[in-house]
Motif scaffolding. Sequence first.
Motif, short mmCIF file in Angstrom:
data_model
loop_
_atom_site.label_atom_id
_atom_site.label_comp_id
_atom_site.label_asym_id
_atom_site.label_seq_id
_atom_site.Cartn_x
_atom_site.Cartn_y
_atom_site.Cartn_z
N GLY A 93 42.81 11.28 29.31
CA GLY A 93 42.85 10.91 27.91
C GLY A 93 43.96 11.67 27.20
O GLY A 93 44.55 12.59 27.74
N ALA A 94 44.22 11.26 25.97
CA ALA A 94 45.32 11.89 25.22
C ALA A 94 45.07 13.38 24.99
O ALA A 94 46.01 14.18 24.94
CB ALA A 94 45.49 11.19 23.87
N SER A 95 43.81 13.78 24.89
CA SER A 95 43.52 15.19 24.63
C SER A 95 43.66 16.03 25.89
O SER A 95 43.73 17.25 25.81
CB SER A 95 42.09 15.31 24.09
N GLY A 96 43.66 15.37 27.06
CA GLY A 96 43.81 16.10 28.31
C GLY A 96 42.52 16.71 28.82
O GLY A 96 42.51 17.33 29.88
N ASN A 97 41.40 16.54 28.11
CA ASN A 97 40.16 17.15 28.58
C ASN A 97 39.14 16.12 29.05
O ASN A 97 37.96 16.40 29.12
CB ASN A 97 39.55 18.05 27.49
N ALA A 98 39.57 14.92 29.33
CA ALA A 98 38.68 13.91 29.89
C ALA A 98 39.52 12.97 30.73
O ALA A 98 40.69 12.79 30.47
CB ALA A 98 37.98 13.14 28.78
N PRO A 154 52.44 17.56 23.13
CA PRO A 154 51.68 17.98 21.97
C PRO A 154 51.80 16.96 20.84
O PRO A 154 52.88 16.45 20.58
CB PRO A 154 52.35 19.31 21.58
N VAL A 155 50.71 16.66 20.21
CA VAL A 155 50.73 15.76 19.07
C VAL A 155 49.80 16.33 18.01
O VAL A 155 48.91 17.12 18.31
CB VAL A 155 50.27 14.33 19.45
N ASP A 156 50.01 15.92 16.76
CA ASP A 156 49.15 16.38 15.68
C ASP A 156 47.81 15.66 15.82
O ASP A 156 47.74 14.45 15.63
CB ASP A 156 49.81 16.04 14.35
N PRO A 157 46.74 16.37 16.13
CA PRO A 157 45.49 15.69 16.45
C PRO A 157 44.88 14.93 15.28
O PRO A 157 44.31 13.86 15.47
CB PRO A 157 44.56 16.83 16.91
N ALA A 158 45.02 15.46 14.05
CA ALA A 158 44.38 14.80 12.91
C ALA A 158 45.03 13.44 12.63
O ALA A 158 44.35 12.43 12.46
CB ALA A 158 44.46 15.69 11.67
N VAL A 159 46.35 13.44 12.61
CA VAL A 159 47.06 12.20 12.31
C VAL A 159 46.89 11.21 13.46
O VAL A 159 46.64 10.02 13.24
CB VAL A 159 48.56 12.47 12.05
N VAL A 160 47.01 11.72 14.67
CA VAL A 160 46.86 10.83 15.83
C VAL A 160 45.46 10.25 15.87
O VAL A 160 45.26 9.06 16.16
CB VAL A 160 47.19 11.59 17.13
N ALA A 161 44.45 11.08 15.56
CA ALA A 161 43.07 10.58 15.56
C ALA A 161 42.91 9.49 14.50
O ALA A 161 42.25 8.48 14.73
CB ALA A 161 42.10 11.73 15.31
N ALA A 162 43.52 9.71 13.34
CA ALA A 162 43.43 8.70 12.28
C ALA A 162 44.10 7.40 12.70
O ALA A 162 43.58 6.31 12.46
CB ALA A 162 44.08 9.24 11.00
N ALA A 217 46.88 -0.90 7.27
CA ALA A 217 46.97 0.33 8.06
C ALA A 217 47.33 1.52 7.18
O ALA A 217 46.73 2.60 7.29
CB ALA A 217 48.00 0.16 9.17
N LEU A 218 48.32 1.32 6.30
CA LEU A 218 48.72 2.43 5.43
C LEU A 218 47.59 2.81 4.47
O LEU A 218 47.36 4.00 4.23
CB LEU A 218 49.97 2.03 4.63
N ALA A 219 46.89 1.83 3.96
CA ALA A 219 45.77 2.12 3.06
C ALA A 219 44.69 2.91 3.79
O ALA A 219 44.15 3.89 3.25
CB ALA A 219 45.21 0.82 2.50
N THR A 220 44.38 2.49 5.00
CA THR A 220 43.34 3.19 5.77
C THR A 220 43.77 4.62 6.09
O THR A 220 42.99 5.57 5.95
CB THR A 220 43.06 2.43 7.09
N LEU A 221 45.01 4.77 6.52
CA LEU A 221 45.51 6.11 6.85
C LEU A 221 45.52 7.01 5.63
O LEU A 221 45.13 8.18 5.70
CB LEU A 221 46.94 6.03 7.42
N ARG A 222 45.96 6.43 4.53
CA ARG A 222 46.04 7.23 3.30
C ARG A 222 44.66 7.74 2.93
O ARG A 222 44.47 8.93 2.62
CB ARG A 222 46.61 6.35 2.18
N GLU A 223 43.68 6.87 3.00
CA GLU A 223 42.31 7.24 2.64
C GLU A 223 41.76 8.26 3.64
O GLU A 223 41.17 9.27 3.26
CB GLU A 223 41.44 5.97 2.63
N ASP A 224 41.98 7.99 4.90
CA ASP A 224 41.46 8.85 5.97
C ASP A 224 42.02 10.26 5.87
O ASP A 224 41.30 11.26 5.93
CB ASP A 224 41.83 8.23 7.33
#
Lengths: 202, 158
Positions: free
Chosen positions: A181-186, B92-100, B143-150
């Motif tokens: 997965g993207a996180s690398g832990n699964a 490495p990626v920014d987890p919060a933005v990538v998760a959103a 998508a932009l509206a959802t990201l902005r809110e998230d």
Amino acid sequence: MKDTDLTTLVRDAVRDTHMTVPESDIVGRARTLRTRRRVALGGAAGAGVAAAAFAVTALAIPAASPVSHPATLQTAAWTVAEQPSGVIDVTVRELKDPAGLQARLRADGIPASVRFSGFNPACQDYNYNPPLGKPVADGQRPPWMDDGLFTMTPGAAGPGLEINPSRLRSGEGIQIFVQFGASGNAFTLGGGPVKTSPACTG
Amino acid sequence: VTYDFADFYREAKDDCLRTVVLSTGDPELAQDVVAEAFARACASWRKVSRHPNPRAWVVRTALNVRTDRWRSRRRELPLVEPADDGRHDPDPVDPAVVAAIRRLPERQRQVIALRLLLDLDTETTAGTLGISAGTVKAHLSRALATLREDLKLKEQIS
């Protein structure tokens, strides 16, 4: 939050993502693709070569070849067990010794490629090659999914799969692989039918 | 002017990879399918170099390769406990933005990636994804509206 801020956030999210594949690998793969294209366009002579290659594969790896080694081989990482019906059970407990698992499956008459780190780039899917650059329609289901070649099994001892060698078609092998997965832990264990080739299935 | 494949690869590889990473949410798979797409571009370079937007061609091809592989491999089973042997080193990626972004529907992710990372205009994005320009605009707006809110919610929480 302004659109420009959002755009910056999105761009920053992947700014440290870099392509690590060297250009020489890309060019090497392109050379292979061009060669295959030339062979495919080679007319009767090319078809003769392809037919001979399939015949050699079929002779070298008969589907019902007798197994001269113990029916079950268990290591710390995985187990391969042959049922009386000829179906091969594979259970994976640890992501170790993919080469050993691959060798065992090949000894059991299954043209196999096993990777525990991504896919084997030399392998080509057996079925379904959409034209280059063409969008593919959703909802299509490749026929091999229902043909009984293999079944994924959760299993208490670890995830695994059952392979039925009698269902292998001419020129068909299997690829077993792991995706992280993207996180690398699964990760997930998977398999799929591939075209047999020396670089993929030996 | 001769546009050499080596120049194209050097200049476009990271942008194409980032676009596919954002579209798919899977950095390792993205490396694999983008490499395959570049190889196909190289094998047909005479044709691809004349494409109106070779980067878009590469991304479209990478997404097709990924769809093809996904269809062939959907018998995957998730493993609960990972066996980390140290060989996996994701970018490495920014987890919060990538998760959103990952929470967005796939088509919205693709539109976001093509519009914001590859700087494609609406028409080219529509052509690349095989959808209408109006659909591209609608997906981008949602998508932009959802990201902005998230992301605003995350800021408030943190």
